[in-house]
Design an enzyme around this catalytic site. Structure first.
Site, PDB file in Angstrom:
ATOM      1  N   GLU A 296       0.823  -1.214   0.000  1.00 41.97           N
ATOM      2  CA  GLU A 296       0.000   0.000   0.000  1.00 41.97           C
ATOM      3  C   GLU A 296       0.859   1.267   0.000  1.00 41.97           C
ATOM      4  O   GLU A 296       1.832   1.367   0.737  1.00 41.97           O
ATOM      5  CB  GLU A 296      -0.915   0.014   1.217  1.00 41.97           C
ATOM      6  CG  GLU A 296      -1.843   1.213   1.275  1.00 41.97           C
ATOM      7  CD  GLU A 296      -2.829   1.147   2.427  1.00 41.97           C
ATOM      8  OE1 GLU A 296      -3.740   1.988   2.467  1.00 41.97           O
ATOM      9  OE2 GLU A 296      -2.685   0.255   3.280  1.00 41.97           O
TER      10      GLU A 296
ATOM     11  N   GLU B 185     -13.061   2.639   3.201  1.00 44.11           N
ATOM     12  CA  GLU B 185     -12.122   3.014   4.258  1.00 44.11           C
ATOM     13  C   GLU B 185     -12.225   4.512   4.507  1.00 44.11           C
ATOM     14  O   GLU B 185     -11.259   5.253   4.372  1.00 44.11           O
ATOM     15  CB  GLU B 185     -10.686   2.600   3.871  1.00 44.11           C
ATOM     16  CG  GLU B 185      -9.769   2.532   5.077  1.00 44.11           C
ATOM     17  CD  GLU B 185      -8.328   2.199   4.709  1.00 44.11           C
ATOM     18  OE1 GLU B 185      -7.808   1.214   5.250  1.00 44.11           O
ATOM     19  OE2 GLU B 185      -7.729   2.924   3.897  1.00 44.11           O
TER      20      GLU B 185
END
Length: 279
Positions: free
Chosen positions: A155, A256
């Site tokens: 990520e 998210e």
């Protein structure tokens, strides 16, 4: 296409956090979702007691939701830390101790995506030393993921909010993906494309999608500015997800985002109820 064609899951480490951890899977199910993801829930312990793991597993199973993504230990998250695997000493050792714990827990719930946050730069430590350590640990994580038939996600974050985190562009994240795959020969390292973080970095999101959709294993969304639900900012998230689908992305889209000053259950008005269950 757009929202209607996607499979959404809810990140229970940023949504429903007004509830105790073990109540969140059922809350997501009550909101109409059939899949969830999590950051590592025990920020102080990479190796929690078996009873804690068992309790979380039971909560997920009892709620009837699927765990589709799980982070490896990443230190104090949310908080000052941005991962542990590139941090020499105790943090790196904690990450290594956590690898098989995460893989075994994920396997017990059929989870097929494990996310490894790279870690902040440390004052007084050569970045090259940190990068070498990171690659060693990511190779271990990729092998553990392969053991359970899962992918390893890498990520990128964003520089304004994570100034010490070295992976703050899509090319940087994909570069690590390529290095891990080259080192292992497994091909199971994939890019986690977080459209909020990429937008905070000022990247050309359509260009990122065009260039890296084929290497993407998971997508996460939040609007910008504010990291709120779609429609609270200015990102054309429906168009971007439409582009991803046209580019061949068929994986999960993780929600998210922050719910704002309201219960999390009220933060999904942008998504019709019939589109919340995975199809």
């Amino acid at each position: 296409m757009g929202f209607a064609e996607q499979r959404f899951n809810v990140n229970l480490s940023i949504l429903f956090t007004e509830l105790p951890l073990l109540e969140r899977p059922a809350a997501a199910a009550a909101a109409g979702f059939t899949a969830v993801e999590l950051w590592w829930p025990w920020v102080d312990s990479p190796t929690p007691e078996q009873s804690e793991l068992d309790a979380l597993r039971k909560a997920i199973q009892d709620a009837g939701v699927q765990l589709t993504g799980l982070n490896f230990y990443a230190g104090q998250l949310p908080g000052p830390d941005r991962g542990a695997l590139s941090v020499p000493g105790e943090e790196s050792e904690k990450f290594r101790a956590n690898i098989d714990v995460v893989a075994d827990f994920a396997a017990s719930l059929g989870c097929k995506a494990l996310n490894a946050l790279y870690g902040n730069r440390v004052e007084g430590v050569d970045p090259a030393e940190q990068d070498a350590l990171a690659l060693e640990n990511l190779v271990l994580a990729a092998r553990a993921a392969d053991r359970i038939g899962a992918i390893l996600l890498i990520e990128t974050l964003n520089k304004p909010e994570s100034p010490l985190y070295p992976l703050v562009t899509a090319p940087a994240g994909v570069g690590i993906v390529d290095k891990v795959n080259e080192a292992t020969g497994l091909g199971n390292a994939k890019f986690l494309m977080d459209l909020y973080h990429l937008s905070m970095n000022g990247e050309d999101l359509p260009a990122v999608i065009e260039q890296y959709a084929a290497k993407t294993g998971h997508v996460q969304i939040a609007d910008n500015p504010g990291r709120g639900a779609p429609g609270t900012g200015t990102l054309p998230l429906e168009e971007l997800l439409d582009q991803l689908a046209k580019a061949g992305y068929e994986g999960w889209v993780g929600l998210e985002y922050k719910p704002g000053d309201r219960p999390s259950a009220e933060a999904f008005g942008w998504l019709p109820a019939e589109q919340r269950a995975a199809r």
